[in-house]
Design a protein around this motif. Structure first.
Motif, PDB file in Angstrom:
ATOM      1  N   CYS A  82      16.028  91.902  -0.701  1.00 49.38           N
ATOM      2  CA  CYS A  82      17.498  91.928  -0.699  1.00 49.38           C
ATOM      3  C   CYS A  82      18.032  93.337  -0.946  1.00 49.38           C
ATOM      4  CB  CYS A  82      18.050  90.980  -1.751  1.00 49.38           C
ATOM      5  SG  CYS A  82      17.752  89.252  -1.401  1.00 49.38           S
ATOM      6  N   LEU A  83      17.403  94.060  -1.851  1.00 48.16           N
ATOM      7  CA  LEU A  83      17.869  95.403  -2.190  1.00 48.16           C
ATOM      8  C   LEU A  83      17.627  96.402  -1.061  1.00 48.16           C
ATOM      9  CD1 LEU A  83      16.716  95.593  -5.913  1.00 48.16           C
ATOM     10  CD2 LEU A  83      19.081  95.519  -5.079  1.00 48.16           C
ATOM     11  N   ALA A  91      19.198  94.258   3.132  1.00 48.01           N
ATOM     12  CA  ALA A  91      20.370  93.383   3.271  1.00 48.01           C
ATOM     13  C   ALA A  91      20.965  93.425   4.677  1.00 48.01           C
ATOM     14  CB  ALA A  91      21.422  93.720   2.214  1.00 48.01           C
ATOM     15  N   GLU A 143      26.487  91.788   2.546  1.00 48.22           N
ATOM     16  CA  GLU A 143      25.382  92.659   2.145  1.00 48.22           C
ATOM     17  C   GLU A 143      25.448  92.986   0.660  1.00 48.22           C
ATOM     18  OE1 GLU A 143      24.938  96.068   4.693  1.00 48.22           O
ATOM     19  OE2 GLU A 143      25.217  94.839   6.481  1.00 48.22           O
ATOM     20  N   GLN A 144      26.659  93.196   0.146  1.00 46.48           N
ATOM     21  CA  GLN A 144      26.801  93.487  -1.285  1.00 46.48           C
ATOM     22  C   GLN A 144      26.339  92.291  -2.117  1.00 46.48           C
ATOM     23  OE1 GLN A 144      27.434  96.458  -2.436  1.00 46.48           O
ATOM     24  NE2 GLN A 144      27.250  95.797  -4.548  1.00 46.48           N
ATOM     25  N   LYS A 171      22.646  92.331  -2.268  1.00 42.94           N
ATOM     26  CA  LYS A 171      22.134  93.374  -3.162  1.00 42.94           C
ATOM     27  C   LYS A 171      22.279  92.954  -4.626  1.00 42.94           C
ATOM     28  CE  LYS A 171      22.510  97.121   0.072  1.00 42.94           C
ATOM     29  NZ  LYS A 171      22.993  98.441   0.392  1.00 42.94           N
TER      30      LYS A 171
END
Length: 131
Positions: free
Chosen positions: A61-62, A65, A2-3, A6
């Motif tokens: 994406c931001l 995620a 997920e990071q 982002k």
């Protein structure tokens, strides 16, 4: 993962904003002066829509995620994005002549930087698609 999505989202938003400077940087007013009106307008409109797609992909994406990695539908979207960026990576080498960047410091740095960006985006989205 997920990071990574982002980070990709932030990069895509920045890339979308960079497109706003293309007409000035590439001197489209003078470069396209001899081009037909339809071709000139297509370049501006296609650039606008590419920037819009980049912005929306970045915002996805931001803001989503966890859904991109944690749902079947999200992984399908991630797969589509991964294929998109993988094809863009290939086009970096087969679509542009090396004469555009070879031996030119700024252009070579841009070519290498964008190659790394396309690789990163391909990898992040494809890994997200795999779960």
């Amino acid at each position: 993962m997920e990071q990574g999505l982002k980070i990709a989202g932030g990069l895509l938003v920045v890339l979308a904003m960079v497109h706003a400077g293309f007409p000035r940087y590439f001197r489209w007013t003078t470069q396209f002066a001899s081009v037909s009106l339809i071709n000139r307008q297509m370049m501006y409109i296609h650039t606008l829509f590419i920037a819009l797609v980049l912005l929306l992909m970045g915002l996805l994406c931001l803001t989503s995620a966890p859904e991109l990695t944690g749902t079947a539908f999200g992984r399908k979207i991630a797969l589509g994005c991964g294929v998109f960026w993988l094809v863009r990576l290939v086009v970096q080498f087969v679509g542009y002549s090396p004469s555009l960047w070879r031996g030119k410091p700024f252009e070579t740095a841009a070519h290498l930087g964008l190659t790394m960006l396309w690789m990163y985006l391909s990898a992040v989205f494809l890994m997200a698609a795999c779960g």
